[in-house]
Design a protein around this motif. Structure first.
Motif, PDB file in Angstrom:
ATOM      1  N   THR A1001      68.265  26.951 -18.479  1.00 34.93           N
ATOM      2  CA  THR A1001      68.921  25.950 -17.639  1.00 34.93           C
ATOM      3  C   THR A1001      67.904  24.957 -17.107  1.00 34.93           C
ATOM      4  O   THR A1001      66.712  25.264 -16.956  1.00 34.93           O
ATOM      5  CB  THR A1001      69.629  26.640 -16.467  1.00 34.93           C
ATOM      6  N   ASN A1002      68.382  23.787 -16.821  1.00 33.22           N
ATOM      7  CA  ASN A1002      67.531  22.733 -16.296  1.00 33.22           C
ATOM      8  C   ASN A1002      67.299  22.952 -14.799  1.00 33.22           C
ATOM      9  O   ASN A1002      68.231  22.954 -14.007  1.00 33.22           O
ATOM     10  CB  ASN A1002      68.184  21.369 -16.546  1.00 33.22           C
ATOM     11  N   THR A1003      66.051  23.151 -14.436  1.00 32.12           N
ATOM     12  CA  THR A1003      65.714  23.388 -13.033  1.00 32.12           C
ATOM     13  C   THR A1003      65.017  22.188 -12.404  1.00 32.12           C
ATOM     14  O   THR A1003      64.515  22.286 -11.280  1.00 32.12           O
ATOM     15  CB  THR A1003      64.809  24.622 -12.910  1.00 32.12           C
ATOM     16  N   ALA A1004      64.969  21.071 -13.125  1.00 32.04           N
ATOM     17  CA  ALA A1004      64.259  19.900 -12.606  1.00 32.04           C
ATOM     18  C   ALA A1004      64.945  19.330 -11.377  1.00 32.04           C
ATOM     19  O   ALA A1004      64.298  18.673 -10.548  1.00 32.04           O
ATOM     20  CB  ALA A1004      64.142  18.840 -13.698  1.00 32.04           C
ATOM     21  N   SER A1019      71.494  24.321  -7.708  1.00 31.96           N
ATOM     22  CA  SER A1019      71.018  24.097  -9.069  1.00 31.96           C
ATOM     23  C   SER A1019      72.195  23.785  -9.974  1.00 31.96           C
ATOM     24  O   SER A1019      73.365  23.980  -9.610  1.00 31.96           O
ATOM     25  CB  SER A1019      70.275  25.330  -9.590  1.00 31.96           C
ATOM     26  N   GLU A1020      71.860  23.328 -11.136  1.00 31.95           N
ATOM     27  CA  GLU A1020      72.905  23.019 -12.113  1.00 31.95           C
ATOM     28  C   GLU A1020      73.702  24.262 -12.471  1.00 31.95           C
ATOM     29  O   GLU A1020      74.926  24.230 -12.580  1.00 31.95           O
ATOM     30  CB  GLU A1020      72.269  22.421 -13.363  1.00 31.95           C
ATOM     31  N   LEU A1021      73.010  25.381 -12.648  1.00 33.58           N
ATOM     32  CA  LEU A1021      73.698  26.629 -12.999  1.00 33.58           C
ATOM     33  C   LEU A1021      74.593  27.094 -11.861  1.00 33.58           C
ATOM     34  O   LEU A1021      75.732  27.520 -12.087  1.00 33.58           O
ATOM     35  CB  LEU A1021      72.669  27.698 -13.340  1.00 33.58           C
ATOM     36  N   ALA A1022      74.089  27.021 -10.629  1.00 31.65           N
ATOM     37  CA  ALA A1022      74.880  27.499  -9.494  1.00 31.65           C
ATOM     38  C   ALA A1022      76.141  26.680  -9.318  1.00 31.65           C
ATOM     39  O   ALA A1022      77.223  27.224  -9.048  1.00 31.65           O
ATOM     40  CB  ALA A1022      74.034  27.463  -8.228  1.00 31.65           C
ATOM     41  N   VAL A1023      76.041  25.380  -9.483  1.00 29.01           N
ATOM     42  CA  VAL A1023      77.218  24.519  -9.308  1.00 29.01           C
ATOM     43  C   VAL A1023      78.235  24.773 -10.415  1.00 29.01           C
ATOM     44  O   VAL A1023      79.446  24.917 -10.161  1.00 29.01           O
ATOM     45  CB  VAL A1023      76.780  23.041  -9.283  1.00 29.01           C
ATOM     46  N   LYS A1024      77.756  24.872 -11.635  1.00 26.74           N
ATOM     47  CA  LYS A1024      78.672  25.091 -12.761  1.00 26.74           C
ATOM     48  C   LYS A1024      79.354  26.449 -12.663  1.00 26.74           C
ATOM     49  O   LYS A1024      80.565  26.580 -12.883  1.00 26.74           O
ATOM     50  CB  LYS A1024      77.891  24.987 -14.073  1.00 26.74           C
ATOM     51  N   ASN A1062      68.295  34.209 -15.884  1.00 25.98           N
ATOM     52  CA  ASN A1062      68.862  32.924 -15.488  1.00 25.98           C
ATOM     53  C   ASN A1062      69.101  32.867 -13.985  1.00 25.98           C
ATOM     54  O   ASN A1062      68.881  31.835 -13.341  1.00 25.98           O
ATOM     55  CB  ASN A1062      70.165  32.675 -16.249  1.00 25.98           C
ATOM     56  N   LEU A1063      69.561  33.966 -13.418  1.00 24.67           N
ATOM     57  CA  LEU A1063      69.771  33.992 -11.974  1.00 24.67           C
ATOM     58  C   LEU A1063      68.441  33.915 -11.227  1.00 24.67           C
ATOM     59  O   LEU A1063      68.317  33.209 -10.226  1.00 24.67           O
ATOM     60  CB  LEU A1063      70.527  35.266 -11.583  1.00 24.67           C
ATOM     61  N   LEU A1068      68.736  32.676  -7.565  1.00 25.92           N
ATOM     62  CA  LEU A1068      69.991  33.323  -7.177  1.00 25.92           C
ATOM     63  C   LEU A1068      69.859  34.837  -7.128  1.00 25.92           C
ATOM     64  O   LEU A1068      70.778  35.522  -6.680  1.00 25.92           O
ATOM     65  CB  LEU A1068      71.101  32.936  -8.165  1.00 25.92           C
ATOM     66  N   LEU A1069      68.737  35.339  -7.599  1.00 20.30           N
ATOM     67  CA  LEU A1069      68.460  36.770  -7.535  1.00 20.30           C
ATOM     68  C   LEU A1069      67.288  36.966  -6.593  1.00 20.30           C
ATOM     69  O   LEU A1069      66.256  36.304  -6.713  1.00 20.30           O
ATOM     70  CB  LEU A1069      68.124  37.314  -8.932  1.00 20.30           C
TER      71      LEU A1069
END
Length: 1663
Positions: A1001-1004, A1019-1024, A1062-1063, A1068-1069
């Protein structure tokens, strides 16, 4: 009438009210044997029967009137209605008065059943037995009067019967003791009389119904059995004049109700078989009469259902009575073979037998149209006086007849006028009354079942679909009530197995939805209750449903659903069918596909509603808990059976997909899904039950059979493609024992049904396979069979080839086998059999070729003509040929799947029945021992379906069911250790969670938001993820599913680890997830820093549009990511809540507690996530420094500036290290792969982020410590790699390296010795000791090497140890600055300075301790010298010199504290008793290599300037040390040849010290020290002045010469005799005083030396 009294047990009693009206008092709950007490008459309550009572008769109704009065009232009601009729309008007065002979007395005087007087009495006209008076009795005769007899007014037998009954009831006190036939007699006459109208008949029926309802007729009533037979005969032969349809149907309704109550009442089980058959026949006739109203027919159907429930329920009681001897019931059925139930008719048309007549229409064409059918009542078991033949002279067609016309044909008597018939007179008795009436049992039940089954015949066009539907409903009830009992009775089971199944399986092909639904329901009930005896029938039925319902259509890809989720759904059922036969030979009549589907040979396409009904039927069966298990055991595990269990699961799975609604209905997918989930639920429910093995097939044998079946299927498929290859394959797997043995191959080819019969025929007929053909035909036994029958048996197994030569080869072998050693009768030899066989084949083609017209086909004469003279010169017998001709003409010799339309199903069915006789019974499986195997075979489509439905569903109820199903599947997989299934479940849930993506995932744009004392990483992952509810649900299900199933997960860890990474990458972890602080003693893994930090709390205080706009401009100018929106924050919070709800910590704790084999899967999954290395791992010689950076695969050199920190990489390495070092077994299993991964990272230091490298180094050394007993990782290799780092890299990894090395040398293990003996270890320490952050830990590490028990200092690392300690001591020189500043402040009398910085104090303290450690090494020197086996001088130089050199250097340390401690340690070392010995002189080097260089360097100005204040004292201390050491070893030195040179050099040193000119301390100390030395030497005789006769020596001369240079008066002061006259005695006193003074000074020095230095710590201080 007197008032009767009651007691407490009475149901009730009559009492008089004020007006004298009797009132019944009754209790609400009658008790057994209670009585109703009335004036002069009582009714005994019927005792509870032993047989179970039925609901309709359990409702005991208490009446409030006199029972006798009630019956009388009913009699009057009927007779009153009759008198109003024109026919009885002129009845006599006696009909009203009720005079006449007592019927009760007459009937009571009738002989009992079996009384032989009955026959004699019957032969006396006008007389009744036992003196009963006949109807010709008149009043005069009764009174004994003579004269002309008067004319009797009893001219109407119907009315007079009621009168007699009333007369008999006058004396009755207990109605329950009244004779039942007598009670019913007048009412039955009315019912059977054709002269009565419908209302009158209805009144009679209602009256009888009341008698039963009010319990006036009970179980203990006299002759109840006979009364029940009479009543049954009456209502089934009811005849009345038709009036209007409504009135007529009221009668019929009453009859139905009465029949229903009779069967279910207390006397129902007293009816005989024939009565039951007649009642059922009557009921069915009403159901079938379409001219009756729909309401009546429906009521008749309901009544039939109720009566059938009662009748088939009796099967259970019959079983109880028969016990284990069920055959006894079958024997009784054969004895009662004359019990026959006629089939009902529809509107006068026979349905196989005779029919009812309704409204005057005749049931048989043999009768005249204008003549009423003859009605005769056969008086089964009835008395002659009360049951007689009923005839009528009416010829009008306006009457209703419920009696089957078969009775009319049987008796054929012409009816007489009912008005002129007295039923009390019996003109002719048809038969003797039997002694006992046998209750109905299996014969009538079997007949009823047969008639119902016959109504289902699809070929009978007279039976409409409505009639079949009605029959199906009744049969369904019968199966529901007594299905298992039907299966137990051979006669009933035969009907079910043959006719019922045959008709049902054809009716399910119907397109009539009503008929289809009922057929499917009955088929389902039949299989649910009787499947134990329907093994092959069940296979045929289910195979058809599977063929109809399984859509062979690709599952369409849906956007957002990974196709890998539903890979396990089969595209087609596994029903293995041989390739279709060829159709170009002309010897068969191929059936079009459309027609074959109708016949059930293929499934074909069905209408949507039909498909839904079939799915419901399958669902109902699958809901039986053990049903699918039974299918698996009895079919899937048998070689010759279909894989029904797998096919049904596959069917349900495929139809549960939403797209199946396109060719079915929208209800089909949820129905299939419900069935699937029901199956999973049933397996889960019995998962923890105690396994039951007894009585069930061996599970291992079933597995072997299933494996064999799979091989046979593959082999058959290969055979159909290439027969030789197929046989070779089967032989290689042991299915065919010997491929070269023709009989072995032939046995397999005949025994299997999975090969193509066409291919088999061509293969057998080849010339090269003659031995195989012979062996194949020899397997048949044609004994006793006609030649066409034998040929038919042979050609069932394969299809004849098309070439005549091949056919001839087969016919020749067949003829030889058929004739054998002795040809059968009628055939001369094998040649005759050959010609006849060929002629039969030609006849078969001629008779069934569709291209030939009828007149051109061969006749029997033509057939015989072609065979003239071929039977050994004779003709075949004409009868023989005629039989063959007829057989071939009516039944074509052809394969079952190539039969014509009319015979296809029948032929296949006959084959099925033949196989069923030899097939093993179906095993019922009420156990869980097979669940593991069945779930292993079916989990793929189940999980695929649940995954697809989960992704495509939108209803919460669906989600709930699917989630429960997934959880149950996981529980089952874990229970039975089905790792593949559990892994796939994990994969599906991981995919649906969207968190297991391989794409990083993009963390920029990760932004940290601080608000309300909370930190949130957007983050992008958290929002999605927060926006996707299904993904959150899948994630929650996944991580709630894992606990307690960790050990069973293998490849599923790949997906779990990917989610963790990823988390963790997106913060997120929690960093504490791995518990690294507890397990590895390292801080949590640092997370990736956010690209932007937003403090909303501070901004909230500022507020305002301008501040917001300003913040936006600032972020835009700084190129920062935009601030998260409220929606993005909310989505992130949803993600955080979801992840927090997952028991991550619990899962990791469970993983740590797993056995090593289980953790190995986790480690493998972790290491797979590491980036692949660009080059192989090699060990090279360490370069000097700064080797060129390695070339990456893309051709670019690595750039340290481009190194990015990836916390997931550290996460992988840390978890892998923790799991691999959990215990020794884990190290053995996983240590090597983990070490390889870590070494790869460590070796690629130039391209690895420093933080990653630092932790990887520690993990590697930690693993090294844990794997001491293994050789896959070696300390020298690791240390060599780390020692090769450049200084910058080494500094960044310093703390981790030192921490790991400290762990490794903590305990006295071989690893400690190996590490401390490696030069790279000391090289690393040397590189790190100057680093401020690492020097302290490095010193502690060295201290552990020295202070360990036993110490780790050895000959290999001795010099390195001393060297590194010397470096630490030298580093303490920084303390000089503090000391000098303190001195300066003291001189200026200023306040003392602040304490030194801790780091500076620590450095000085380490230097101080290092000096002490160096000194302590002297204790190890003797042992090391002994162990070294070196020469004495070499050993001394090797082990003593490093210590003296290090201490000498520290005696010059600018730090005063360290310098003083060094002098103290040096003095103690030089004075060590182990140092010097008379045996060698190596120790003398202490002067030339230690003391002289020390003093020489002290005299240098630059050394003096390092500590101008304290260095003077140091020089004095050095001078004293030199003198002390010299004096200490003076004795040994005196024996040394170099004594003079040494002494002269000491004097030179003293000269230099005296003339250093840098302080007054030396000017005082040097003369004093030199004076002491000279005095001691002189006292010991080592130097003597040339006086008193002593000769002048060189030593003396040189001494005086050298001393005089810098102390000219010293010699004279010491030795006054040299320049003066001999001393006076006082001089001796002075000398003694001088010596005493010198000795005191020496003692003072020794005391100061012996006094422990305050800076010298104990060993624990060093540590």
């Amino acid at each position: 009438m007197a008032e009767g009294s009651t007691d407490g047990d009475d149901d009730g009693s009559y009492s008089h009210n004020g007006e004298g009206i009797p009132i019944l008092r009754y209790s609400a709950t009658p008790t057994e044997h209670s009585t109703i007490v009335m004036p002069t008459r009582t009714i005994a309550q019927e005792p509870s029967p032993k047989t179970p009572m039925y609901p309709s008769w359990d409702r005991r109704i208490s009446i409030a009137v006199d029972p006798v009065a009630l019956i009388t009232t009913e009699c009057i009601t009927v007779t009153s209605a009759m008198r109003k009729h024109a026919r009885w309008a002129h009845s006599s007065v006696s009909a009203i008065l009720g005079s006449g002979p007592s019927m009760a007395r007459d009937i009571s005087r009738l002989p009992k059943p079996g009384d032989r007087n009955l026959v004699a009495a019957q032969r006396q006209p006008g007389k009744l037995p036992n003196g009963a008076v006949g109807d010709d009795d008149t009043l005069a005769s009764r009174w004994g009067l003579r004269g002309k007899k008067g004319k009797s007014m009893q001219d109407n037998p119907l009315l007079s019967a009621f009168a007699r009954l009333r007369n008999d009831l006058r004396g009755c006190t207990d109605i329950r003791s009244f004779d039942i036939p007598a009670l019913l007699h007048p009412f039955l006459q009315v019912i059977r009389s054709s002269s009565t109208s419908a209302p009158i008949t209805s009144l009679a029926i209602v009256a009888i119904s009341k008698f039963f309802a009010y319990n006036l007729i009970g179980r203990d009533s006299p002759r109840l059995s006979l009364g029940m037979q009479l009543l049954s005969a009456a209502i089934t032969h009811c005849r009345f004049e038709a009036s209007d349809s409504a009135a007529d149907e009221i009668v019929l309704l009453g009859i139905l109700e009465l029949m229903e109550n009779m069967l279910s009442g207390p006397g129902g089980d007293l009816l005989d078989d024939e009565s039951v058959c007649q009642m059922m026949e009557t009921g069915l006739s009403m159901c079938c009469q379409t001219r009756l109203s729909e309401l009546l027919r429906r009521k008749a159907e309901v009544s039939m259902i109720v009566m059938c429930q009662t009748i088939f329920e009796r099967l259970k009681s019959l079983e109880i009575e028969a016990g284990e001897d069920i055959g006894m019931l079958e024997a009784e059925r054969e004895e009662s073979a004359n019990v026959v139930m006629n089939d009902p008719a529809v509107d006068g048309t026979s349905l196989g037998l005779q029919s009812l007549t309704v409204n005057g229409s005749s049931s048989t064409s043999a009768e005249e149209p204008n003549q009423a059918p003859t009605e005769t009542i056969e008086p089964q078991n009835g008395p002659a006086e009360t049951v007689a033949e009923l005839a009528t002279a009416q010829t009008t067609p306006t009457k209703t007849d419920l009696k089957p016309s078969a009775d009319a044909k049987s008796f054929g008597a012409v009816q007489q006028s009912a008005s002129a018939l007295d039923l009390t007179q019996k003109t002719e008795q048809m038969s003797d009354e039997p002694s006992t009436i046998k209750p109905y049992s299996l014969p009538s039940i079997r007949e009823l079942f047969r008639v119902l089954v016959d109504l289902l015949q699809p070929q009978n066009r007279q039976n409409g679909d409505n009639l079949r539907v009605m029959a199906l409903r009744i049969i369904d009830v019968a199966l529901e009530v007594a299905g298992p009992s039907i299966a137990k009775h051979p006669s009933l089971a035969t009907l079910a197995k043959d006719d019922l199944c045959r008709h049902l399986f054809q009716l399910v092909r119907s397109e009539n939805m009503g008929l289809l639904n009922e057929s499917l329901r009955v088929a389902g009930t039949l299989l649910a209750t009787c499947r134990e005896v329907l093994k092959l029938q069940q296979e045929l039925f289910l195979s058809y449903l599977v063929a109809c319902l399984h859509p062979q259509v690709e599952i369409e890809d849906e956007l957002g659903i990974d196709p890998a989720l539903y890979e396990g759904v089969p595209k087609a059922p596994k029903l293995v069918r041989p390739a279709p036969s060829q159709t170009n030979s002309g010897r068969q009549t191929p059936v079009p596909i459309k027609e074959r589907r109708k016949l059930g040979m293929e499934g074909g396409a069905r209408k949507p509603d039909s498909r839904e009904a079939m799915v419901e039927s399958i669902g109902a069966l699958s809901r039986i808990p053990s049903y699918l298990v039974e299918l698996y055991v009895n079919y899937d595990c048998e070689v010759d059976r279909s894989d029904l269990c797998e096919d049904l699961i596959s069917l349900l799975s495929r139809n549960a997909f939403p797209d199946s609604a396109r060719w079915s209905t929208t209800n089909v997918p949820p129905l299939c899904l419900d069935s699937l989930l029901g199956f999973v639920q049933s397996v889960a429910d019995r998962m923890n039950d105690e396994p039951i093995y007894q009585g069930y097939p061996d599970i291992h044998r079933l597995r072997e059979q299933r494996a064999r079946k799979k091989i046979i299927i593959r082999g058959a498929t290969k055979f159909n493609e290439n027969p030789k290859a197929g046989i070779a394959f089967l032989a290689s797997h042991g299915i065919i024992e010997d491929p070269d043995n023709a009989r072995s191959v032939a046995k397999f080819l005949r025994g299997t049904t999975r090969i193509s019969k066409s291919i088999l025929g061509e293969f057998l007929s080849k010339k090269s396979h003659e031995d195989l053909l012979m062996a194949f035909i020899n397997l048949f036994d044609f004994t006793g069979k006609r030649i066409d029958e034998a040929l038919r048996e042979l050609l069932i197994t394969f299809r004849l080839p098309g070439e005549s030569a091949l056919i001839e080869r087969i016919v020749v072998r067949f003829s030889e086998q058929y004739c054998g050693s002795s040809p059968p009768d009628g055939i001369a030899n094998s040649d005759a059999a050959f010609v006849l066989t060929y002629a039969i084949i030609m006849l078969n083609t001629d008779q069934h070729n569709p291209n030939l017209k009828g007149d051109r086909r061969m006749t029997c004469n033509d057939f015989a003509r072609n065979l003239r003279g071929v039977n050994g010169g004779q003709d075949f017998a004409p009868e023989y040929l005629q039989d063959i001709y007829d057989s071939i003409k009516s039944n074509e010799i052809i394969l079952p799947d190539e039969h014509n339309n009319n015979r296809a199903f029948d032929y296949a069915w006959e084959e099925l029945l033949i196989k069923a006789r030899t097939s093993a019974p179906l095993t019922m499986c009420d156990t869980n021992i097979f669940d593991a195997d069945i779930f292993h075979a079916t989990w793929k489509p189940i999980i695929a379906t649940l995954s697809y439905v989960f992704m495509s569903a939108s209803d919460d109820a669906v989600f709930s069911r699917v989630v429960l199903g997934v959880d149950q599947c996981a529980q089952i997989a874990a229970k039975y250790d089905l790792t593949d299934a559990l892994d796939h479940i994990v994969f599906c849930l991981s995919s649906m969670s969207t968190l297991s993506s391989d794409i990083p995932t993009n963390t920029a744009l990760n932004t940290e938001v601080q608000a309300e004392k909370k930190i949130l990483m957007v983050s992008e992952l958290a929002v999605k993820f927060g926006r996707d509810y299904k993904a959150q649900l899948a994630c929650a299900v996944l991580f709630r599913l894992i606990p307690r199933k960790e050990i069973h997960i293998k490849h599923g860890w790949d997906h779990i680890v990917r989610i963790w990474l990823n988390l963790f990458t997106n913060s997120l972890l929690k960093p504490t997830f791995s518990r690294s602080e507890d397990l590895l003693d390292v801080p949590p893994i640092p997370l990736q820093p956010p690209s932007n930090v937003i403090d909303r709390e501070q901004r909230g205080n500022e507020g305002g549009l301008i501040s917001t706009f300003s913040s936006f401009l600032q972020s835009y100018a700084a190129d920062d990511p935009p601030e998260p929106s409220e929606e993005e924050l909310e989505s992130t919070l949803c993600t955080v809540d979801c992840i927090d709800s997952c028991p991550m910590d619990k899962i990791f704790s469970k993983v740590l507690a797993m056995p090593p084999e289980g953790r190995q899967s986790v480690v493998q999954a972790l290491l797979k996530k590491l980036p692949e290395t660009a080059s192989p791992v090699v060990i090279s010689v360490r370069p000097e420094r700064h080797a060129p950076a390695p070339i990456r695969t893309n051709g670019h050199r690595s750039n340290s500036a481009s190194q990015t920190y990836d916390p997931s990489l550290v996460f992988v390495l840390e978890l892998a290290t923790i799991l691999s070092t959990r215990d020794p077994e884990s190290v053995a299993l996983m240590g090597q792969v983990t070490a390889d991964a870590l070494q790869t990272i460590v070796r690629d230091a130039a391209n690895v982020h420093p933080l990653i490298l630092s932790r990887a180094v520690y993990y590697l050394v930690y693993l090294l410590h844990a794997s001491q007993d293994h050789s896959f990782i070696r300390a020298p290799v690791i240390l060599h790699t780390m020692a090769g780092y450049d200084q910058a890299t080494l500094e960044k990894a310093a703390m981790s390296i030192l921490k790991g090395l400290t762990l490794c040398i903590r305990d006295p293990t071989p690893l400690r010795n190996e590490i401390t003996s490696t030069p790279d270890f000391w090289s690393i320490i040397r590189s790190l000791h100057d680093i401020p952050e690492a020097s302290g830990r490095a010193f502690d590490l060295v201290a552990k090497v020295i202070s360990g028990q036993p110490p780790a200092v050895s000959a290999d690392n001795y010099k390195e140890t001393v060297s590194i300690l010397n470096r630490f001591a030298a580093a303490g020189s920084v303390g000089a600055v503090i000391e000098q500043k303190r001195d300066s402040n003291a001189r200026k009398r200023e306040k003392p300075t602040k304490p030194a910085k801790p780091r500076e104090n620590e450095i000085v303290d380490r230097g101080f301790k290092a000096v002490i450690m160096i000194y302590k090494l002297t204790n190890r020197v003797p042992a090391l010298i002994d162990q070294s086996h070196l020469e004495r001088n070499e050993a001394w130089l090797t082990y003593w010199s490093p210590i003296f050199e290090a201490l000498r250097s520290q005696c010059l340390n600018p730090c005063r504290e360290i310098r003083h401690q060094a002098f103290s340690c040096l003095q103690n070392s030089l004075l060590s008793p182990e140092l010097a010995s008379a045996d060698h002189q190596e120790w003398t080097a202490i002067f030339g290599e230690v003391l002289f260089p020390l003093i020489t360097r002290l005299l240098r100005p630059e050394i003096y300037q390092t500590d101008p204040v304290g260095m003077s004292d140091t020089r004095v201390q050095a001078a004293n040390l030199l003198c002390k050491i010299f004096l200490h070893y003076l004795v040994l030195l005196s024996e040394w040849d170099g004594m003079l040179d040494l002494w002269l050099r000491i004097l030179d040193i003293m000269d230099r010290l005296m003339n250093s000119g840098q302080g007054d301390h030396l000017e005082e100390a040097v003369p004093e020290s030199l004076k002491n030395i000279l005095l001691v030497m002189a006292d010991g005789g080592f130097i003597q002045p040339p006086v008193d006769g002593h000769p002048r020596t060189e030593l003396w001369d040189e001494t005086c010469k050298r001393v005089d240079r810098f102390l000219p008066n010293l010699i004279g002061d010491i030795f006054p005799k040299i320049n003066a006259p001999p001393p006076e005695p006082e001089s001796e006193k002075e000398l003694a005083s001088s010596e005493k003074e010198m000795g005191g000074q020496q003692e003072k020095e020794e005391h100061r030396e012996e006094k422990p230095a305050p800076a010298e710590p104990q060993p624990q201080d060093v540590d």
